[in-house]
Design an enzyme around this catalytic site. Structure first.
Site, mmCIF file in Angstrom:
data_model
loop_
_atom_site.group_PDB
_atom_site.id
_atom_site.type_symbol
_atom_site.label_atom_id
_atom_site.label_comp_id
_atom_site.label_asym_id
_atom_site.label_seq_id
_atom_site.Cartn_x
_atom_site.Cartn_y
_atom_site.Cartn_z
ATOM 1 N N HIS A 23 89.165 37.623 -2.792
ATOM 2 C CA HIS A 23 90.267 39.116 -2.446
ATOM 3 C C HIS A 23 89.766 40.131 -3.308
ATOM 4 C CE1 HIS A 23 93.221 37.125 0.457
ATOM 5 N NE2 HIS A 23 92.482 35.999 0.086
ATOM 6 N N ASP A 126 96.252 44.341 -0.680
ATOM 7 C CA ASP A 126 95.858 43.265 -0.115
ATOM 8 C C ASP A 126 97.083 42.644 0.939
ATOM 9 O OD1 ASP A 126 93.850 40.475 -0.727
ATOM 10 O OD2 ASP A 126 95.737 39.984 0.396
ATOM 11 N N TRP A 370 84.134 34.476 3.928
ATOM 12 C CA TRP A 370 83.616 35.808 4.274
ATOM 13 C C TRP A 370 82.780 36.662 3.265
ATOM 14 C CZ3 TRP A 370 82.095 37.729 8.555
ATOM 15 C CH2 TRP A 370 81.909 38.975 8.796
ATOM 16 N N ASN A 371 83.171 36.786 2.100
ATOM 17 C CA ASN A 371 82.174 37.096 1.172
ATOM 18 C C ASN A 371 80.822 36.615 1.248
ATOM 19 O OD1 ASN A 371 84.195 39.179 0.002
ATOM 20 N ND2 ASN A 371 85.349 37.120 -0.619
ATOM 21 N N GLU A 375 77.292 38.255 1.861
ATOM 22 C CA GLU A 375 76.457 38.477 0.831
ATOM 23 C C GLU A 375 75.031 37.862 1.244
ATOM 24 O OE1 GLU A 375 78.304 36.509 -2.297
ATOM 25 O OE2 GLU A 375 79.913 38.216 -2.613
ATOM 26 N N GLU A 391 89.935 30.704 7.893
ATOM 27 C CA GLU A 391 88.980 31.311 8.971
ATOM 28 C C GLU A 391 87.535 31.053 8.642
ATOM 29 O OE1 GLU A 391 89.124 32.919 6.063
ATOM 30 O OE2 GLU A 391 87.651 34.679 6.374
HETATM 31 N N1 UDP Z 1 81.330 33.785 -6.581
HETATM 32 C C1 UDP Z 1 80.170 34.015 -7.599
HETATM 33 N N2 UDP Z 1 79.843 33.078 -8.470
HETATM 34 C C2 UDP Z 1 80.511 31.997 -8.335
HETATM 35 C C3 UDP Z 1 81.320 31.441 -7.171
HETATM 36 C C4 UDP Z 1 81.616 32.487 -6.568
HETATM 37 O O1 UDP Z 1 79.528 35.275 -7.701
HETATM 38 O O2 UDP Z 1 80.097 30.979 -9.240
HETATM 39 C C5 UDP Z 1 81.537 34.815 -5.837
HETATM 40 C C6 UDP Z 1 80.719 34.984 -4.401
HETATM 41 O O3 UDP Z 1 79.668 35.684 -4.700
HETATM 42 C C7 UDP Z 1 81.881 35.476 -3.290
HETATM 43 C C8 UDP Z 1 82.917 35.147 -4.085
HETATM 44 O O4 UDP Z 1 82.837 34.496 -5.253
HETATM 45 O O5 UDP Z 1 81.773 37.004 -3.763
HETATM 46 C C9 UDP Z 1 83.781 33.963 -2.949
HETATM 47 O O6 UDP Z 1 84.220 34.286 -2.134
HETATM 48 P P1 UDP Z 1 84.273 33.797 -0.653
HETATM 49 O O7 UDP Z 1 84.752 34.542 0.209
HETATM 50 O O8 UDP Z 1 82.815 33.326 -0.173
HETATM 51 O O9 UDP Z 1 84.862 32.488 -0.685
HETATM 52 P P2 UDP Z 1 86.371 31.779 -1.308
HETATM 53 O O10 UDP Z 1 85.892 31.542 -2.969
HETATM 54 O O11 UDP Z 1 87.377 33.145 -1.219
HETATM 55 O O12 UDP Z 1 86.475 30.654 -0.423
#
Ligand code: UDP
Ligand code: UDP
Length: 477
Positions: A23, A126, A370-371, A375, A391
Site C-alpha cells: 500500500h 488509503d 496487484w503491484n 510491475e 483480490e
Molecule cells: N517487493 C520488493 N522486494 C521484495 C518483496 C516485495 O520490491 O523483496 C515489492 C514488490 O515489487 C511490490 C510490493 O513489494 O511492489 C509487493 O506488493 P504486491 O501487491 O505485489 O503484494 P503484497 O505484498 O501486497 O501481497
C-alpha cells in the site's frame, strides 16, 4: 495577484499511506510523480515506517515526512507499525483498529497547515484510513482514496460486498453473476476476496471495519488508481458507479514508471545499483531464461509448501531466482546440490522491479498481488499465476484470461480450500511458461502491454494526462 499564478499553498498535497508495503510503495511513487510536477508533498507516517520511507524518497527535496506516533493498543504486539511485522494475519484487525487512533494527530497536522495559510490541495489517504474522510470534510480539504488494486478487482469487490447475501447462498464453485457488471471472465464465489463475502450480514468486527471504510470511500472526492486506461478502460464506468457525488477514478499508473522515466532522462549513464540478485542475473547468458519467484509481503506460505516449490523448481530444469520470506524454512535435503549454479535463493528484500527488467528474467511465478502484476506487465514479463488470497484471484484472471499475458499454476485450490500445490503442478507450470507455446504467446502479450504502460506515463500518455488534469481540477476546487 494574477489569478493564473498558483499560490504556493495550492501546490501542496498530503499523502497518508496505510502501513503495508504493497500500500505504501505505490503512494511513494505517486509522491515522486507529483514532485516531478512541481507539487510539494507531505507524507504522514509513523516513526519506524518513516525510516524506510525516507530512504525511498531520498533525492526528492519536495517530499517531506511528518511523523506521528503509532498508538499502543491492547491485543497488538508493541513495536508493530507495519503489517509486515505482525506475527500473523490474525493481528490485522487490532492493527487496523489502532490506526483509527491516528485521527487526532492527523487532524492537528492539517489544522496547522491551514492556520499557517498553506492548506493542501487534497489529502490522498488509503482506503483503510477511511476515517480520514471525516477529518478532511470538517476542515474543507478534498479526500482522494487509494486502494492499491486494479479497477476491475475494485469494481468486483464493491459489487460483491453489496450482493454478499445472494452470493453467500451459492456454493463455492457456482458461477457468480454481479448485477450491472459486464465481467470479462466467469467468476465463482471462490474467486472473490474472502473479506467481501465472508459474512453476508457484515456483522463481525472485521466486516464492520471494512463496511465503514467502504462507506467513507464511497463519499470521497475521488479515487487514485494505480492502473492505466488502456488496461481496464471498459470497467471504469461500473467502478465509478459505486461512488457518490460524481467521484472520478483517476487512473495514474503504473505509478512506479514515472520515476524510472525521469531517472532515465536524468542519469542515462549512471549504472544501476548492483546486488547479489542482479550479479547472479548478469551471469545468466540467455535472455528470458530465468523464472523469478516471489509471493509478496503478506501471504503466509507454509514450510511444506515451500518444500514443494523447491522440488518443483528443481524438476522444471529452468534457472530460477527465488525470494523466500519464511525465517523457519530451510532447503530440503539433497536439493541444494541439484540446483547449484542453476538457482539462487534470496532471503532479504530485493529490488523486484530491477529483477523484472533484467534481460535474463523471462517469467514471474507470482501470488498476483496487484503491484507485482503491474510491475511484471510493465517490464514485459509474463506471469505464472498462483493467487493465494484477497483480490489476487481476480488479478490472476485479468492477467491470464482477459489480457493473455500469463499462464496459471494448475490445481491451485481456490480461497478457503487451500491445499498443498504439488511439485508436479509447479514444475509443469514453469515449463509451460518458460518453454512452451502458451508461454511464448503470453510473453508477446506482456511485451506489448509493457510498451503501452510506458507510453501511458510519458508526456501526452493517458496516465500523464490524467495526472495533469487532476492537479488542474484540484487547483480549481
Ligand atoms: N517487493 C520488493 N522486494 C521484495 C518483496 C516485495 O520490491 O523483496 C515489492 C514488490 O515489487 C511490490 C510490493 O513489494 O511492489 C509487493 O506488493 P504486491 O501487491 O505485489 O503484494 P503484497 O505484498 O501486497 O501481497
Ligand atoms: N480492456 C479493458 N479491460 C480489460 C482488457 C481490455 O477495459 O481487462 C479494454 C482496453 O481498453 C483495450 C480493449 O479493451 O484497449 C481491447 O482489449 P484487448 O487488447 O485485450 O483486445 P481484445 O481482447 O478486446 O481483442
Amino acid at each position: 495577484m494574477s489569478n493564473t499564478m498558483p499560490s504556493p499553498s495550492s501546490s501542496h498535497v498530503v499523502i497518508f499511506p496505510f502501513m503495508a508495503q504493497g500500500h505504501t510503495l505505490p503512494l511513494l511513487d505517486l509522491s515522486k510523480a507529483l514532485s516531478h510536477q512541481q507539487i510539494k508533498v507531505t507524507i504522514i507516517t509513523t516513526p519506524s515506517n518513516a525510516n524506510s520511507i525516507a530512504k525511498y524518497v531520498t533525492n526528492h527535496p519536495d517530499i517531506n515526512l511528518h511523523e506521528i506516533p503509532f498508538p499502543t493498543i491492547d491485543g497488538l504486539p508493541k513495536g508493530c507499525e507495519n503489517t509486515s511485522q505482525l506475527p500473523s494475519m490474525e493481528f490485522l484487525l487490532p492493527f487496523l483498529l489502532a490506526t483509527k487512533e491516528l485521527q487526532k494527530p492527523f487532524e492537528q497536522v492539517l489544522e496547522t497547515m491551514i492556520k499557517s495559510n498553506t492548506p493542501p490541495l487534497c489529502v490522498i489517504s488509503d482506503f483503510f484510513l477511511g476515517w480520514s474522510l471525516a477529518s478532511c470534510q470538517a476542515l474543507g480539504v478534498p479526500r482522494l482514496a487509494f486502494h492499491g488494486m486494479g479497477v476491475l478487482s475494485m469494481a468486483i469487490s464493491k459489487s460483491s460486498w453489496l450482493h454478499a447475501p445472494q452470493i453467500d447462498s451459492l456454493s463455492m464453485f457456482d458461477p457468480v453473476d454481479l448485477p450491472g457488471m459486464r465481467l470479462p471472465f466467469t467468476l465463482t464465489k471462490a474467486d472473490l476476496p474472502a473479506e467481501t463475502v465472508k459474512s453476508s450480514n457484515h456483522d463481525d468486527p472485521m466486516s464492520k471495519f471494512m463496511g465503514e471504510a467502504g462507506e467513507d470511500d464511497a463519499k470521497s472526492w475521488g479515487i487514485i488508481v494505480n492502473s492505466f486506461k488502456e488496461l481496464e478502460e471498459n470497467h471504469i464506468p461500473s467502478f465509478e458507479s459505486f461512488y457518490m457525488n460524481g467521484a472520478k477514478a483517476w487512473c495514474l499508473g503504473p505509478l512506479f514508471l514515472y520515476d524510472e522515466m525521469e531517472g532515465l532522462e536524468k542519469s542515462i549513464n549512471q549504472s544501476q545499483i548492483s546486488s547479489m540478485s542482479t550479479q547472479w542475473l548478469d551471469e545468466q547468458i540467455t535472455p528470458d531464461s530465468v523464472i523469478y519467484v516471489s509471493f509478496g509481503t503478506q501471504a503466509a506460505v507454509s514450510d511444506s509448501q515451500l518444500d514443494e516449490v523447491a522440488f518443483g523448481l528443481e524438476e522444471s530444469g529452468f534457472p530460477f531466482l527465488w525470494v523466500v520470506r519464511s525465517k523457519s524454512w530451510s532447503l530440503p535435503g539433497g536439493v541444494e546440490e541439484k540446483i547449484k549454479g542453476r538457482g539462487l535463493i534470496v532471503r532479504e528484500w530485493v529490488d523486484q522491479r530491477q529483477i523484472l527488467s533484467h534481460r535474463a528474467t523471462g517469467g514471474f511465478l507470482s501470488h498476483c498481488g496487484w503491484n507485482s502484476v503491474l510491475e511484471s506487465v510493465a517490464a514485459g514479463v509474463p506471469v505464472l499465476a498462483w493467487p493465494m488470497m484477497a483480490e489476487q484471484y481476480l488479478n490472476a484472471k485479468l492477467i491470464v484470461d482477459r489480457l493473455g499475458a500469463g499462464t496459471s499454476v494448475k490445481k491451485v485450490q481456490n480461497q478457503g480450500y487451500q491445499v498443498l500445490v504439488s511439485r508436479q503442478a509447479i514444475s509443469e507450470g514453469v515449463k509451460e511458461l518458460m518453454g512452451g507455446q502458451k508461454g511464448r504467446n503470453a510473453r508477446e502479450r506482456a511485451e506489448a502491454l509493457g510498451r503501452v504502460a510506458r507510453r501511458a506515463v510519458q508526456n501526452g500518455g493517458s496516465s500523464h494526462d490524467t495526472l495533469c488534469k487532476l492537479i488542474d481540477q484540484l487547483r480549481r476546487c
